[in-house]
Scaffold this motif. Structure first.
Motif, PDB file in Angstrom:
ATOM      1  N   SER A 161       0.821  -1.109   0.156  1.00 31.20           N
ATOM      2  CA  SER A 161       0.004  -0.077  -0.029  1.00 31.20           C
ATOM      3  C   SER A 161       0.839   1.404   0.027  1.00 31.20           C
ATOM      4  O   SER A 161       0.157   2.287  -0.333  1.00 31.20           O
TER       5      SER A 161
ATOM      6  N   ASP B 295       4.815   4.240  -4.540  1.00 32.20           N
ATOM      7  CA  ASP B 295       6.274   4.943  -5.099  1.00 32.20           C
ATOM      8  C   ASP B 295       6.164   6.467  -4.576  1.00 32.20           C
ATOM      9  O   ASP B 295       7.010   6.977  -4.760  1.00 32.20           O
ATOM     10  N   GLY B 296       5.070   6.665  -4.076  1.00 31.63           N
ATOM     11  CA  GLY B 296       4.811   8.246  -3.749  1.00 31.63           C
ATOM     12  C   GLY B 296       4.332   9.234  -4.931  1.00 31.63           C
ATOM     13  O   GLY B 296       4.118  10.298  -4.669  1.00 31.63           O
ATOM     14  N   ILE B 297       4.241   8.686  -6.097  1.00 32.29           N
ATOM     15  CA  ILE B 297       3.796   9.588  -7.007  1.00 32.29           C
ATOM     16  C   ILE B 297       2.486   9.772  -7.219  1.00 32.29           C
ATOM     17  O   ILE B 297       1.766   8.693  -7.095  1.00 32.29           O
ATOM     18  N   LYS B 298       1.716  10.599  -7.064  1.00 33.15           N
ATOM     19  CA  LYS B 298       0.425  10.899  -7.007  1.00 33.15           C
ATOM     20  C   LYS B 298      -0.256  10.828  -8.582  1.00 33.15           C
ATOM     21  O   LYS B 298      -0.056  12.043  -9.323  1.00 33.15           O
ATOM     22  N   ARG B 299      -0.619   9.962  -8.915  1.00 32.05           N
ATOM     23  CA  ARG B 299      -1.496   9.712 -10.149  1.00 32.05           C
ATOM     24  C   ARG B 299      -2.706   8.625 -10.051  1.00 32.05           C
ATOM     25  O   ARG B 299      -2.619   8.047  -9.220  1.00 32.05           O
ATOM     26  N   PRO B 300      -3.397   8.583 -11.163  1.00 33.94           N
ATOM     27  CA  PRO B 300      -4.563   7.606 -10.874  1.00 33.94           C
ATOM     28  C   PRO B 300      -3.875   6.278 -11.319  1.00 33.94           C
ATOM     29  O   PRO B 300      -3.018   5.957 -12.002  1.00 33.94           O
ATOM     30  N   THR B 301      -4.435   5.179 -10.451  1.00 36.42           N
ATOM     31  CA  THR B 301      -4.033   3.964 -10.656  1.00 36.42           C
ATOM     32  C   THR B 301      -4.871   3.279 -11.598  1.00 36.42           C
ATOM     33  O   THR B 301      -5.707   3.775 -12.082  1.00 36.42           O
TER      34      THR B 301
ATOM     35  N   GLU C 133      -8.315   2.966 -10.631  1.00 36.61           N
ATOM     36  CA  GLU C 133      -9.077   4.187 -10.723  1.00 36.61           C
ATOM     37  C   GLU C 133      -9.660   4.782 -12.123  1.00 36.61           C
ATOM     38  O   GLU C 133     -10.412   5.319 -12.117  1.00 36.61           O
TER      39      GLU C 133
ATOM     40  N   ARG D   8     -12.952   6.850 -13.124  1.00 40.01           N
ATOM     41  CA  ARG D   8     -12.955   8.125 -13.181  1.00 40.01           C
ATOM     42  C   ARG D   8     -14.472   8.785 -13.804  1.00 40.01           C
ATOM     43  O   ARG D   8     -14.918   9.973 -13.258  1.00 40.01           O
TER      44      ARG D   8
END
Length: 358
Positions: A284, A287-293, A296, A300
């Protein structure tokens, strides 16, 4: 990098080789990376005058001395051989904490252990720290009961042992110099992991101070983990979420067994939960990059909204706050266009809830 999970059998074998083998099986079945015991010669570790800890008087015979209690918990050389072979068969790393020089030599020289775990109680035992630094390839150092200055002093001894000739006379100034040197710092980074710890059994939650893990990492630039003596598994899980590289946790086959550490240990099903949930937390963290998985993306359009007609809009009618609104799904004009759409003329008629295409 995965959290290294040490299932701490400690002395929960009660001096019984068969129970010790059972503990190895429990740790291996749970998926722990290592199972750890304790190696000592009681008469070299405990004086005849040493009192028991408060928790030991509550879990063992009050009339028995600490020395008599510890004598019954020794593992023989043949016990070690059997247990190391059994751990190898089960595919789990065997570790043990030595408490005296012959035990250290047994583990590193006779059995070839590369990693030595130093318990919190030995952090001021400078002669023993030096021997360990000259014998072990990798060191895990618990820091319970310690100040930051005491941790630094212990690391100075280890650094001295790492970089100095064996015949160089140890002295405090030499320890400080070794700690400050680039060579000493590099050896510490390569070979030492610190464990935050609260030395009480069980440890009160109010005294855990998990943020001290961050302090250790910041102060020394070394990998940091957590040796957990609290009830349950949730504090270990919190430590993993805070970046612990190692988790060490006591376990037993049965918490009702006699002995000093059973009551503060996990039972097999709890150890299974700990290992499983640590791996779930690792997954969980990401990698710390904020982007849609990937999951997700398919949600959307369903979850987001579009500009739609709040009421019937005729051809040539002006878009207003009254006849526009935002509703799901998000397949039409973005609600970000709301303000710039107001005042424009409808190029076609819109029934209620139809998305705008302007």
């Amino acid at each position: 990098m995965s959290t290294f999970i040490i299932a701490e059998a400690g002395v929960n074998h009660n001096g019984d080789r068969h129970l010790a083998k059972q503990l190895i099986d429990i740790a291996a079945d749970a998926g722990a990376d290592a199972v750890k015991f304790q190696t000592f010669q009681a008469d070299r570790v405990v004086s005849r005058h040493a009192p028991k800890a408060e928790y030991q008087t509550q879990t063992t015979d009050k009339t028995e001395s600490q020395l008599d209690m510890v004598r019954k918990l020794e593992l023989s050389i043949s016990d070690h051989e059997v247990l190391i072979n059994h751990a190898q068969t089960r595919g789990i790393q065997f570790l043990s904490t030595p408490f005296d020089l012959p035990s250290l030599q047994l583990l590193t020289q006779q059995f070839g252990l590369k990693t030595i775990k130093i318990p919190s109680g030995e952090i001021t035992n400078a002669p023993f720290l030096l021997e360990i630094s000259q014998s072990a390839q990798n060191i895990i150092l618990s820091t319970g009961m310690s100040t930051l200055a005491e941790v630094e002093a212990a690391l100075g001894v280890l650094a001295f042992g790492f970089i100095s000739p064996m015949d160089k006379r140890p002295q405090r100034g030499g320890f400080e110099q070794a700690f400050a040197s680039e060579a000493g710092q590099q050896q510490l980074r390569d070979r030492v992991t610190l464990l935050h710890c609260t030395t009480e059994y069980p440890a009160p939650f109010a005294e855990v101070n998990l943020r001290a893990m961050d302090t250790l990492a910041s102060a020394f630039g070394l990998p940091v983990g957590y040796s957990d003596h609290t009830p349950g598994i949730h504090i270990s899980l919190a430590a993993v979420a805070r970046g612990a590289k190692i988790i060490e946790k006591h376990f037993t086959s049965d918490r009702t067994l006699p002995g000093p550490d059973h009551q503060a240990s996990l039972e097999p099903h709890e150890l299974n939960q700990l290992v499983q949930q640590i791996h779930e937390i690792e997954q969980s963290l990401g990698d710390g990059i904020k982007r849609p998985t990937a999951s997700e993306w398919k949600n959307r359009d369903i979850a987001r909204k579009s500009l739609v007609a709040a009421q019937v809009i005729a051809l040539g009618e002006v878009f207003t706050e009254e006849n526009l609104t935002c509703k799901r799904p998000g397949i039409g004009c973005s609600p970000f266009s709301y303000w710039q759409t107001l005042g424009h003329i409808a190029a076609k008629p819109y029934p209620i809830d139809e998305p705008l295409d302007v």
